[in-house]
Design a protein around this motif. Structure first.
Motif, PDB file in Angstrom:
ATOM      1  N   LEU A  37      33.940  32.928  44.833  1.00  0.00           N
ATOM      2  CA  LEU A  37      34.410  34.139  45.502  1.00  0.00           C
ATOM      3  C   LEU A  37      33.237  35.061  45.802  1.00  0.00           C
ATOM      4  N   THR A  38      33.395  35.871  46.827  1.00  0.00           N
ATOM      5  CA  THR A  38      32.416  36.919  47.082  1.00  0.00           C
ATOM      6  C   THR A  38      32.640  38.036  46.068  1.00  0.00           C
ATOM      7  N   GLU A  39      31.691  38.932  45.986  1.00  0.00           N
ATOM      8  CA  GLU A  39      31.835  40.069  45.058  1.00  0.00           C
ATOM      9  C   GLU A  39      33.049  40.913  45.424  1.00  0.00           C
ATOM     10  N   ASP A  40      33.268  41.126  46.715  1.00  0.00           N
ATOM     11  CA  ASP A  40      34.442  41.901  47.142  1.00  0.00           C
ATOM     12  C   ASP A  40      35.734  41.191  46.772  1.00  0.00           C
ATOM     13  N   GLN A  41      35.770  39.890  46.962  1.00  0.00           N
ATOM     14  CA  GLN A  41      36.975  39.133  46.612  1.00  0.00           C
ATOM     15  C   GLN A  41      37.239  39.178  45.113  1.00  0.00           C
ATOM     16  N   ALA A  42      36.183  39.106  44.311  1.00  0.00           N
ATOM     17  CA  ALA A  42      36.341  39.118  42.846  1.00  0.00           C
ATOM     18  C   ALA A  42      36.903  40.439  42.342  1.00  0.00           C
ATOM     19  N   ARG A  43      36.740  41.487  43.135  1.00  0.00           N
ATOM     20  CA  ARG A  43      37.228  42.814  42.741  1.00  0.00           C
ATOM     21  C   ARG A  43      38.439  43.272  43.557  1.00  0.00           C
ATOM     22  N   GLN A  44      38.937  42.374  44.374  1.00  0.00           N
ATOM     23  CA  GLN A  44      40.074  42.709  45.225  1.00  0.00           C
ATOM     24  C   GLN A  44      41.304  43.023  44.373  1.00  0.00           C
ATOM     25  N   VAL A  45      41.957  44.111  44.701  1.00  0.00           N
ATOM     26  CA  VAL A  45      43.144  44.563  43.966  1.00  0.00           C
ATOM     27  C   VAL A  45      44.384  44.115  44.736  1.00  0.00           C
ATOM     28  N   HIS A  46      45.249  43.398  44.047  1.00  0.00           N
ATOM     29  CA  HIS A  46      46.495  42.927  44.642  1.00  0.00           C
ATOM     30  C   HIS A  46      47.723  43.547  43.981  1.00  0.00           C
ATOM     31  N   LEU A  47      47.521  44.221  42.853  1.00  0.00           N
ATOM     32  CA  LEU A  47      48.638  44.744  42.081  1.00  0.00           C
ATOM     33  C   LEU A  47      48.512  46.250  41.912  1.00  0.00           C
ATOM     34  N   PRO A  48      49.617  46.932  41.751  1.00  0.00           N
ATOM     35  CA  PRO A  48      49.568  48.392  41.613  1.00  0.00           C
ATOM     36  C   PRO A  48      48.720  48.898  40.446  1.00  0.00           C
TER      37      PRO A  48
END
Length: 167
Positions: A37-48
């Motif tokens: 994963l990219t750094e942005d993907q690794a920190r992507q928020v999908h949950l509230p």
């Protein structure tokens, strides 16, 4: 991304071999589901909650490996207790300067250390932490459960992030 490089869990054999290999299987799945994963993907928020990210889960699992094996089983000082008292979710908060590759390397290093600690003990060895007594078998079983649960979270996060699916 290539397929996972995970150990084959024996269907028969000794208890130690089955438990340790099953934990290693889930550990390898953490690396597979988190890798590439990219750094942005690794920190992507999908949950509230904003806490459950791939990077946050790797950090959380690293802390759990350290706590249950180094602190509880091996008696090392718990240097995270105060941080977690102030912020119960502190281990999920990964500083922006810490990249995923570093997190995964730290996880693998801690897992290797955990393997060394377990190898020094019988499954029946009892350890006491904060007035609770555990045997090493219970700690191994707990870490299988803990790691497998978060592998499920990583499964969902990875599919939401880039569509990767698979057991």
């Amino acid at each position: 991304m290539t397929g996972p490089d995970r150990p084959q869990v024996p269907l028969t054999g000794g208890e130690r071999e089955i438990l340790t290999t099953l934990l290693d299987y889930h550990r390898a799945t953490v690396a597979w589901k988190s890798g590439g994963l990219t750094e942005d993907q690794a920190r992507q928020v999908h949950l509230p909650s904003e806490l459950t990210t791939v990077a946050g889960l790797v950090a959380h699992l690293t802390l759990n490996e350290w706590f249950w094996f180094a602190v509880v089983v091996d008696g090392e000082e718990d240097t995270w207790a105060e941080k977690l008292e102030q912020d119960p979710d502190a281990e999920f908060r990964v500083s922006p300067g810490t990249n995923l590759e570093t997190l995964l390397a730290g996880y693998e290093k801690q897992c290797a250390r955990s393997r060394e600690i377990v190898a020094k003990h019988s499954l029946d060895d009892e350890v006491t932490h904060k007035d609770e007594t555990f045997n090493v078998r219970w700690v191994l079983t707990h870490m299988i459960e803990e790691t497998a649960r978060h592998v499920g979270h990583l499964d969902v996060l990875r599919e939401l992030t880039d569509g990767l699916t698979g057991e």
